[in-house]
Design a protein around this motif. Sequence first.
Motif, short mmCIF file in Angstrom:
data_model
loop_
_atom_site.label_atom_id
_atom_site.label_comp_id
_atom_site.label_asym_id
_atom_site.label_seq_id
_atom_site.Cartn_x
_atom_site.Cartn_y
_atom_site.Cartn_z
N SER A 1 0.80 -1.08 0.41
CA SER A 1 0.25 -0.22 0.13
C SER A 1 0.96 1.41 0.24
N ALA B 1 -2.97 3.79 8.92
CA ALA B 1 -4.26 3.36 8.50
C ALA B 1 -3.65 3.18 7.04
N ALA B 2 -2.43 2.97 6.08
CA ALA B 2 -1.88 1.74 5.13
C ALA B 2 -1.80 0.55 5.83
N GLU C 1 -3.78 -1.00 7.34
CA GLU C 1 -4.97 -1.44 7.73
C GLU C 1 -5.20 -1.93 6.84
N THR C 2 -4.63 -1.93 5.86
CA THR C 2 -5.40 -2.68 4.79
C THR C 2 -4.28 -3.55 3.94
N ARG C 3 -2.99 -3.84 4.06
CA ARG C 3 -1.95 -4.38 3.39
C ARG C 3 -1.59 -4.67 4.99
N SER C 4 0.23 -5.71 4.59
CA SER C 4 0.97 -5.97 5.28
C SER C 4 1.83 -5.08 4.73
N VAL D 1 3.51 -1.46 3.86
CA VAL D 1 3.04 -0.59 3.10
C VAL D 1 4.61 0.22 2.83
N ARG E 1 5.26 -7.69 9.07
CA ARG E 1 4.47 -6.83 7.69
C ARG E 1 6.33 -5.91 7.50
#
Length: 107
Positions: free
Chosen positions: A9, A31-32, A34-37, A39, A69
């Motif tokens: 992300s 926030a980044a 939250e949708t991807r592992s 960034v 992550r």
Amino acid sequence: MATKETAGSLADLPPPLTIRHADALREVILAAFETRSEVVLNVPADAAVDLSFVQLVESARIHAGRNGRSISLATPAEGALLEVLQAAGFLKTHETTSFWLHRGDCQ
């Protein structure tokens, strides 16, 4: 400079990257995640930067690593960011040089 390609992300960081905006920058990074592992931070080349930004990213990098992550920079550090890294002594190990400058094999 070419942008690093990844399946992660992309988090566009709004300047300035300073202590006054640390809370907002932290929220962008969280926030980044939250949708991807994975960034990828897009650091504006002309952004004002202080040591708090470097500390925030280092903290995020450690936290990400401990939780399976990853975080990286879209482009190697340059401009004000590079100056802060050099002045603060953050470019003295292979690990930090690899992360901030995209040198070596670990990112």
